[in-house]
Design an enzyme around this catalytic site. Sequence first.
Site, PDB file in Angstrom:
ATOM      1  N   HIS A 261     -73.333  -7.003-107.564  1.00 43.77           N
ATOM      2  CA  HIS A 261     -73.965  -8.101-108.295  1.00 43.77           C
ATOM      3  C   HIS A 261     -73.062  -8.717-109.343  1.00 43.77           C
ATOM      4  CE1 HIS A 261     -77.524  -6.417-106.422  1.00 43.77           C
ATOM      5  NE2 HIS A 261     -78.084  -7.580-106.634  1.00 43.77           N
ATOM      6  N   GLY A 262     -72.086  -7.970-109.814  1.00 46.86           N
ATOM      7  CA  GLY A 262     -71.209  -8.565-110.820  1.00 46.86           C
ATOM      8  C   GLY A 262     -70.235  -7.552-111.359  1.00 46.86           C
TER       9      GLY A 262
END
Lengths: 471, 404
Positions: A322-323
């Site tokens: 996700h990041g």
Amino acid sequence: MIFNTPIFYLFFVLFVLFYGVLLLRQRPRVYLIVVASLIFYGTWNYRFIPLLVFSGVADYFIAQAIGRAASQRGRKGWVTLSVAINLGILGLFKYADFVLLSVADFLQLFGVTADLPTLGWVLPVGISFYTFQSLSYTIDVYRGEMEPRKGLVEFVAALSFFPQLVAGPILRAKQILPQMHELPVPTWKDVKHGLLLVTAGILKKTVADLLAIPAARAFDSVEPISLMETWTGVLAFAGQIYGDFAGYTDMAIGLALMLGFKIPPNFRVPYFAVSPVDFWRRWHISLSTWLRDYLYISLGGNRNNRRFRNVMITMLLGGLWHGAAWTFVAWGAFHGMLITASHALGRVKAFAMFHQPASRWVTVVKWAATFYLVMLGWVLFRATSLSSGLSMLADMHGLGGALPGPIATAPTILLLTVAIIALLHWMDYGVIRGADKLESKPWLFWLLILLGQTLCLMVGEPSNEFIYFQF
Amino acid sequence: MSSSTSSSRAIFARVLLVITLGMAACYGIVRIFADLNDASAETILGRVMEARAALPRILAEERDLVMFFGSSMTRAGFSARLFDRQLEQSGIEVKSFNFGVGGLNPYFQDFFSRRIHEAFDERDRRLKLALIEFVPFQLTSARWRGAQPAVDSFLAMLASPREMFAMVPEDPTRGLQILNIHYLRNDVSAEITTWYFGQGLETPPPTSDLPEEDEDRQQRLQEIGDQLNEKFEEEYPDYVPSNFNYDWQGAGTIPDERSPETLELFTEFYELQRTPRRLENDKLQRTACCDIVELHFEEILVESFIRIVLEFQKFSDHVEVVLLPRNTEWIQYPPEAVARMQAVLDRIRRETGVEIRDYQDVGFGPEHFSDTTHLSRYGGDVPFTAFLAEEYEPVLAGLVAAGD
């Protein structure tokens, strides 16, 4: 180009005109999909178009090579190359700076100041989605689950297909390639259902944007805020991320369906989940099944008593997907622990009742506990740093020191937030369960579509980007 | 053509029909909704639109033109007719206009200034003197954040069609969005509608801890307000009500046009209004919305201000930037804020060559203000206008002489 903007509307109208009315043969239509998708992608940053094309072309030829390879070793070599290319692209653009900065921070702990150079590159939109999608093809071919397919343009069209290009759902090659090979024609029922999904998606996105305001107050405020506003902010973010992401994928699925393409659902009323495992069966289904099939199973799955280790690795990497930030790693670890704990508790006799077909009250308790835990997870996900996330968790439970009293509008905002989350789920549930019934009543169907679309034109923040674009 | 091909074409044609007719119907409803709520450029930016509408008449004036372009502080603090009258006594004949508009910031004022420039160019006229107000707290990041819901709508209202179309190649998404708001939505964006209906849920600014005012004071203020309205109607029977009525600029600001009783009512009104609680609340509200004390400037607004000066320089014989008096009892800048403001002013001076006159501390005390920022009627605007006329008399004398 965001779905709920005039430019996308114009783009889609022109696309349908050319795709469905002016072009009648298969091949030009596939070319049109490629060109339109690359234009769609290029409106964010045209410099990254070659990267997307490269990823697709490389995996196409690697899959061919896997198919031709005489030995298992050769096949393995080719699939390793595919993994290296895709994860290399992802690593370079998404994680390189994070790793360098983390190394510098780590060295700082020992008093070593390392001034490591960073790349400072812009993250290409949708990179995590299309690299995973492309990678699934070569892995499927390697595993013998599908034959390498002929048709480079079809493959690039499938990979870059604009409705799902920048934020999923992450399609498997076996789901989309056959459709690209023989372009589907939508039925009128498909068109109506597609419109319903698009409308539901825009509505979700609209309310998600409204929820962003109380969420930002809780997560971004420099001043301390009350306990009620802190909880409201967390709840609002839970609603925001769901409305934003599920809204986007609803629109993606709906738009594809209006063109005749069938894309499987990505969400199934996720906050109705009654266990952490159940949550991941309902939330971002295309990612959780991808991680299950290509990572968890590759690690050995449930075998060799390594289930807990494999779950943790899968969820940690899922979080990192996700990041590039420790908050996402912490979020993945948190969910990994929840899943591991719920498996472990399943073996404890005292908790047996929670694993049996349960009474309504047990289900309510399970639902409440799951929702509460998922909310705690969202704090880590949304927090600007790990320390601010932990301090917010402390504030939520009265452990972070004295907080000011709530502002006058706080109770109203809390009630509205709860109502909006309920509405989102009611809408989701309605689309899943009641679409056929609704579509059989034309006057009601068209009235709702018209009102839904009008409402979204009237209010909201149409220029706000979707949260998942950054992943 | 095979039957499957024609049925495929028929279904896609139906899709096209549904999405185009459906969208047309949706936009129709949106327009009806906006009309029912009386939402349009005229109602949202009334004074700006009326000022633009008045430009042809302004440009028909034979005298040399002077414009004071600024915020609500200019609107409240500058009496155009009084200014002209005082200069006339010195033999300088000019016609000045108060282009002070509340609720804007330099980003929007930049577009407004371009429209004024176009109107002057069309009539081949120039301003003899343009005074541009620099309001420090209008250029802050807080102010810019607060303006976000209005940006697209105001842009659609203030940009010219050419500017809007020029946005499309630069940023197609935004360009089409603005065109859509202007041509299909009557200038009313979804953001501004959401903001309008959601105001009640916004976090209120902090309020003063000082004791509430007694009801008698509130009631008296209300009574005086009503009486002043009546007096205005009596003393200006021919007045045409309008947000921007240039014939009447300065109406109600010239003491000898008012009765002694009216002037006494004004004095009483401001004395009752200037309570510590009200003023503190005003300061707290401006601190929350505009960072009025700390002054953290926003780059885009500084750039916009510079563009405004450059724009006025294109159609004015002389341009100056003016900082209006500050209510120093309530608004005190820390040294860091002063340094930040000085840096911005230096930059404006450097990039435009304009002269900047800082009148923030020229002896105006709290008794000259109606709140923490605006000069009061008669008590503040009259002495400030007189001060300005005195300051600019030599400048205008030189300009007029040069013109002759």
